[in-house]
Write a protein that holds these residues in place. Structure first.
Motif, PDB file in Angstrom:
ATOM      1  N   LYS A  75     -24.426 -30.898   5.734  1.00 28.74           N
ATOM      2  CA  LYS A  75     -23.123 -32.112   6.232  1.00 28.74           C
ATOM      3  C   LYS A  75     -23.289 -33.459   6.346  1.00 28.74           C
ATOM      4  CE  LYS A  75     -19.891 -30.270   8.970  1.00 28.74           C
ATOM      5  NZ  LYS A  75     -19.201 -28.980   9.526  1.00 28.74           N
ATOM      6  N   GLY A  76     -25.032 -33.789   7.205  1.00 28.62           N
ATOM      7  CA  GLY A  76     -25.015 -34.821   7.224  1.00 28.62           C
ATOM      8  C   GLY A  76     -24.815 -35.699   6.385  1.00 28.62           C
ATOM      9  N   ASP A  77     -25.426 -35.708   5.134  1.00 27.90           N
ATOM     10  CA  ASP A  77     -25.793 -36.560   4.124  1.00 27.90           C
ATOM     11  C   ASP A  77     -24.279 -37.012   3.562  1.00 27.90           C
ATOM     12  OD1 ASP A  77     -28.364 -37.670   3.891  1.00 27.90           O
ATOM     13  OD2 ASP A  77     -29.031 -35.019   3.048  1.00 27.90           O
ATOM     14  N   ILE A  78     -23.609 -35.535   3.780  1.00 30.16           N
ATOM     15  CA  ILE A  78     -22.032 -35.783   2.981  1.00 30.16           C
ATOM     16  C   ILE A  78     -21.057 -36.319   3.751  1.00 30.16           C
ATOM     17  CG2 ILE A  78     -19.810 -34.521   2.938  1.00 30.16           C
ATOM     18  CD1 ILE A  78     -21.517 -32.017   2.148  1.00 30.16           C
ATOM     19  N   GLU A  79     -20.659 -36.711   4.932  1.00 29.68           N
ATOM     20  CA  GLU A  79     -20.766 -37.191   6.472  1.00 29.68           C
ATOM     21  C   GLU A  79     -21.003 -38.891   6.530  1.00 29.68           C
ATOM     22  OE1 GLU A  79     -20.810 -34.801   9.871  1.00 29.68           O
ATOM     23  OE2 GLU A  79     -19.472 -33.173   8.771  1.00 29.68           O
ATOM     24  N   ALA A  80     -22.016 -38.970   5.841  1.00 27.60           N
ATOM     25  CA  ALA A  80     -22.874 -40.039   6.100  1.00 27.60           C
ATOM     26  C   ALA A  80     -22.402 -40.606   4.822  1.00 27.60           C
ATOM     27  CB  ALA A  80     -24.155 -40.577   6.309  1.00 27.60           C
TER      28      ALA A  80
END
Length: 123
Positions: A75-80
């Motif tokens: 999730k964090g990488d997707i949002e980043a």
């Protein structure tokens, strides 16, 4: 990758068709051990009979579908990367570049996480 040709031929926009073809070819080249199929009008890659990742197209974006666990884990990488997502898909706007590092993380996670999976979808 002739298995995806009929799917690609149905995409009217030449640029969109080229972009998704590039993504599918990248996955195929990076992970030649994965199986290929088109199910539910979606090109997908499998490993030992279990789903790893799939793709779909719409007017404004193409979608990456790594199952809910793949999205939650990354999730964090997707949002980043600046991509919008639901619990089931990641939307990549046609005008944005493809983040192949993220795509690799999604695929690697599913290959490892589903190594002992005996069903197509996670249960």
């Amino acid at each position: 990758m002739t298995v995806f040709q009929e799917f690609l031929d149905k995409i009217d926009d030449r640029e969109h068709r080229g972009k998704i073809a590039e993504v599918l070819e990248w996955v195929h080249q990076k992970y030649p051990e994965l199986g290929t199929a088109v199910k539910w009008n979606q090109p997908m890659f499998t490993d030992h009979g279990t789903y790893i990742i799939g793709f779909s197209v719409s007017k404004k974006h193409f979608a990456i579908a790594p199952e809910t666990e793949g999205i939650n884990h990354n999730k964090g990488d997707i949002e980043a990367a600046g991509y919008d997502h639901t619990e089931n898909i990641i939307r990549v706007p046609w005008e944005k570049p493809v983040n192949y590092g993220l795509l690799e993380k999604l695929i690697e996670f599913n290959i490892e996480d589903k190594a002992d999976c005996t069903t197509f979808w996670r249960k």
